[in-house]
Design a protein around this motif. Structure first.
Motif, PDB file in Angstrom:
ATOM      1  N   GLY A  31       0.811  -1.193   0.016  1.00 46.42           N
ATOM      2  CA  GLY A  31       0.034   0.078  -0.103  1.00 46.42           C
ATOM      3  C   GLY A  31       1.069   1.326   0.147  1.00 46.42           C
ATOM      4  N   ASP A  32       2.053   1.101   0.175  1.00 41.16           N
ATOM      5  CA  ASP A  32       2.998   2.416   0.240  1.00 41.16           C
ATOM      6  C   ASP A  32       3.281   2.557  -1.349  1.00 41.16           C
ATOM      7  N   ASP A  33       2.741   3.515  -1.959  1.00 38.15           N
ATOM      8  CA  ASP A  33       2.950   3.856  -3.213  1.00 38.15           C
ATOM      9  C   ASP A  33       3.868   5.026  -3.373  1.00 38.15           C
ATOM     10  N   ARG A  34       4.537   5.522  -2.294  1.00 33.27           N
ATOM     11  CA  ARG A  34       5.317   7.054  -2.428  1.00 33.27           C
ATOM     12  C   ARG A  34       6.422   6.582  -3.578  1.00 33.27           C
ATOM     13  N   PRO A  35       6.798   7.600  -4.140  1.00 31.35           N
ATOM     14  CA  PRO A  35       7.924   7.556  -4.919  1.00 31.35           C
ATOM     15  C   PRO A  35       9.240   7.453  -4.068  1.00 31.35           C
ATOM     16  N   ILE A  68       9.852  16.275  -8.523  1.00 29.38           N
ATOM     17  CA  ILE A  68       8.928  15.542  -7.478  1.00 29.38           C
ATOM     18  C   ILE A  68       7.812  16.006  -7.695  1.00 29.38           C
ATOM     19  N   GLY A  69       7.187  17.126  -8.029  1.00 30.86           N
ATOM     20  CA  GLY A  69       5.900  17.600  -7.961  1.00 30.86           C
ATOM     21  C   GLY A  69       4.912  16.802  -8.753  1.00 30.86           C
ATOM     22  N   PRO A  70       5.022  16.555 -10.176  1.00 27.30           N
ATOM     23  CA  PRO A  70       4.363  15.692 -10.772  1.00 27.30           C
ATOM     24  C   PRO A  70       4.027  14.100 -10.307  1.00 27.30           C
ATOM     25  N   HIS A  71       4.782  13.787  -9.520  1.00 29.76           N
ATOM     26  CA  HIS A  71       5.139  12.486  -9.077  1.00 29.76           C
ATOM     27  C   HIS A  71       4.359  11.942  -7.736  1.00 29.76           C
ATOM     28  N   ILE A  72       4.159  12.984  -6.861  1.00 28.21           N
ATOM     29  CA  ILE A  72       3.887  12.917  -5.543  1.00 28.21           C
ATOM     30  C   ILE A  72       2.211  13.156  -5.338  1.00 28.21           C
ATOM     31  N   ALA A  73       1.707  12.293  -4.582  1.00 31.97           N
ATOM     32  CA  ALA A  73       0.173  12.353  -4.258  1.00 31.97           C
ATOM     33  C   ALA A  73      -0.209  13.737  -3.541  1.00 31.97           C
ATOM     34  N   THR A  74      -1.302  14.027  -3.913  1.00 32.97           N
ATOM     35  CA  THR A  74      -1.522  15.489  -3.081  1.00 32.97           C
ATOM     36  C   THR A  74      -2.074  15.196  -1.578  1.00 32.97           C
ATOM     37  N   ARG A  75      -2.071  14.117  -1.048  1.00 28.07           N
ATOM     38  CA  ARG A  75      -2.573  13.885   0.304  1.00 28.07           C
ATOM     39  C   ARG A  75      -1.523  14.433   1.082  1.00 28.07           C
TER      40      ARG A  75
END
Length: 127
Positions: free
Chosen positions: A34-38, A119-126
């Motif tokens: 469940g950890d989808d962080r880049p 990193i901006g386009p690839h990190i979730a907005t949560r």
């Protein structure tokens, strides 16, 4: 599995700020379910002035974005095979990964704005 990931799985990951603490070195177990962080890999070298200057900036990014991004500092000399597998030719370098995919990279000294654009386009907005 991609060749760079085979090497990555075999290498110890060192959390930012922990390069000299052998007790913190651990083999990567891979992302938790469940950890989808880049993952932002920071290739540095103590003898590189630009890398030393960038270290605090990358650490700051790691702290401010820790819920959306994992940041790992890697000594490029000690882990030359990993640097070669990820085609890192310059220190300092940043390589952004998600799963088995390289999302982007910055080579040479980077500013906070450069890192944000990477990193901006690839990190979730949560939050």
């Amino acid at each position: 599995m991609a060749p760079c990931l085979r090497v990555l799985r075999a290498m110890p990951w060192v959390p930012i700020g922990g390069m000299d603490a052998p007790s913190q070195i651990r083999a990567p177990s891979g992302p938790r379910e469940g950890d989808d962080r880049p993952v932002l890999l920071f290739f540095s070298n103590r003898r590189s002035g630009p890398a030393r200057r960038m270290s605090s900036l990358v650490a700051w990014v790691g702290v401010t974005e820790k819920k959306r991004l994992r940041v790992v500092e890697i000594d490029a000399e000690r882990h030359a095979d990993l640097a070669e597998a990820l085609e890192v030719s310059t220190v300092p370098s940043l390589v952004l990964l998600r799963g088995r995919e390289i999302l982007g990279r910055l080579e040479g000294r980077a500013t906070g704005n450069d890192i944000t654009r990477l990193i901006g386009p690839h990190i979730a907005t949560r939050a």
